[in-house]
Design an enzyme around this catalytic site. Structure first.
Site, PDB file in Angstrom:
ATOM      1  N   GLY A 150       3.468  50.825 -20.477  1.00  0.00           N
ATOM      2  CA  GLY A 150       4.643  50.094 -20.800  1.00  0.00           C
ATOM      3  C   GLY A 150       5.900  50.499 -21.161  1.00  0.00           C
ATOM      4  O   GLY A 150       6.971  49.711 -21.163  1.00  0.00           O
ATOM      5  N   TYR A 209     -14.909  50.576 -20.072  1.00  0.00           N
ATOM      6  CA  TYR A 209     -13.654  49.675 -20.793  1.00  0.00           C
ATOM      7  C   TYR A 209     -14.425  48.618 -21.725  1.00  0.00           C
ATOM      8  O   TYR A 209     -15.276  48.433 -21.690  1.00  0.00           O
ATOM      9  CB  TYR A 209     -13.072  49.155 -19.589  1.00  0.00           C
ATOM     10  CG  TYR A 209     -12.266  49.789 -18.728  1.00  0.00           C
ATOM     11  CD1 TYR A 209     -11.686  50.977 -19.089  1.00  0.00           C
ATOM     12  CD2 TYR A 209     -11.729  49.168 -17.528  1.00  0.00           C
ATOM     13  CE1 TYR A 209     -11.060  51.814 -18.132  1.00  0.00           C
ATOM     14  CE2 TYR A 209     -10.766  49.838 -16.682  1.00  0.00           C
ATOM     15  CZ  TYR A 209     -10.309  51.158 -16.983  1.00  0.00           C
ATOM     16  OH  TYR A 209      -9.859  51.638 -16.030  1.00  0.00           O
ATOM     17  N   LEU A 222       8.293  52.048 -19.168  1.00  0.00           N
ATOM     18  CA  LEU A 222       9.027  51.847 -18.170  1.00  0.00           C
ATOM     19  C   LEU A 222       9.560  50.438 -17.983  1.00  0.00           C
ATOM     20  O   LEU A 222      10.295  50.062 -17.195  1.00  0.00           O
ATOM     21  CB  LEU A 222       8.715  52.116 -16.668  1.00  0.00           C
ATOM     22  CG  LEU A 222       8.628  53.833 -16.253  1.00  0.00           C
ATOM     23  CD1 LEU A 222       7.612  54.181 -15.259  1.00  0.00           C
ATOM     24  CD2 LEU A 222       9.749  54.456 -16.362  1.00  0.00           C
TER      25      LEU A 222
END
Length: 346
Positions: free
Chosen positions: A239, A53, A241
């Protein structure tokens, strides 16, 4: 905030886990620390990160997320927090900047955990996970298994021995998997039994309203029988939903900022399914985001659902999902939508 046992481990984790993959790309270090402070103040004790990340992964930013978590972690009561990170899996050319091509070998596991501990500014991690299998499997939007795609990989026995050495050295408390299959979970558990090595305690897989393969593909049975916890990620389907992209397709978010990232959420039935789920939540007076997160928490195999946010407002809304109960009527309606649009983002 409820606290649940993490699989077969001795850890008790908050049912909401803070995911951090936006730290260092979409969030500054100060914003990351603000999110972490708010999460802990809300009762969260479980933080998930990864050496790869932030995302999308780039050589220039690799490791920055762990570094941001580490600069915060060194000021905290370490024994009150559960910190999870991941070793990068194999087979993606775009990640060759990680150790010249990441593998889950004895040498690379040793280097990876030492580098993560240095960035995290801690002597140990509570949960160390393989980010995705060090072998061919369909993943990240791929559907069909093709045996001709198999490539020479490190044996599961050898991977587990390498990880077990880190447990024995005290650098890792428990082991986990991610983006794994029923076969993979069973193979790791069997290898542990055969060689007297640490048993994996969790599997971190995508699981949400538009991807219920955990329930239908055999992994739920495996996790129940072997006492392996599920840690769902992407409960909001990048994002979608939340309904924000339906209301405004240009709404700020990962999809609009990185349009080539997350193509699996653009498959043919995804938009129609999204609209139907969002409308259902609003009909029942619920935030679509909170309904989606609460849906994942209902499963007995789930120890914690991993949320992510770029703003404090989003974070507050997501954390509040822990207090949302879904009625049997609403769950029946969700199942009816799933029957119409089964797993549209797989």
């Amino acid at each position: 905030m409820e606290y649940r046992r993490l699989g077969n481990s001795g850890l008790k984790v908050s049912e909401i886990c803070l995911g951090t993959m936006t730290f260092g790309e979409q969030n500054t270090e100060a914003e990351a620390h603000e999110q972490l402070d708010h999460a802990v103040a809300s009762g969260i004790n479980f933080i998930d990160t990864a050496e790869m990340y932030p995302v999308p992964p780039r050589a220039e930013t690799q490791g920055r997320t762990e570094a941001y978590v580490g600069s915060w972690l060194r000021k905290q009561r370490r024994d009150e927090l559960i910190i999870a990170t991941k070793i990068t899996g194999a087979g993606r050319a775009s990640l060759n900047h990680v150790r010249g091509g990441p593998r889950v070998t004895r040498e690379q596991v040793g280097q990876a955990i030492d580098d993560s501990l240095q960035r995290l500014q801690t002597d140990y991690v509570d949960l160390y996970q393989i980010h995705w299998p060090d072998r061919y499997v369909p993943k990240f939007g791929q559907v069909y298994y093709d045996p001709d795609e198999r490539w020479e990989s490190e044996s599961i026995d050898a991977q587990l021995r390498a990880l077990g050495e880190q447990v024995e050295a005290g650098k890792v408390r428990y082991l986990g998997l991610s983006n794994e299959t029923p076969y993979g979970v069973m193979a790791f558990v069997e290898a542990a039994r055969r060689h007297g090595l640490p048993v994996v305690t969790s599997v971190q897989n995508a699981y949400h309203l538009m991807n219920r393969t955990f329930e239908t593909g055999g992994l739920a049975e495996v996790c129940n029988e072997l006492d392996v916890a599920l840690l769902p990620y992407s409960p909001l389907a990048f994002g979608h939903l939340t309904g924000k992209y339906l209301d405004d397709p240009s709404s700020p978010g990962r999809i609009t900022r990185f349009p080539d990232f997350g193509q699996r959420y653009e498959k043919p039935n995804a938009a129609a399914a999204t609209r139907t789920y969002v409308d259902l939540a609003r009909e029942h007076g619920l935030s679509p985001a909170q309904m989606a997160i609460a849906f994942t928490l209902r499963r007995p195999e789930v120890a914690a659902t991993i949320i992510g946010a770029t703003t404090l407002r989003q974070l507050e809304e997501n954390i509040a999902a822990a207090d949302v109960s879904l009625s049997s009527e609403l769950l029946d309606a969700i199942d009816a939508i799933d029957a119409r649009y089964p797993n549209p983002t797989v």
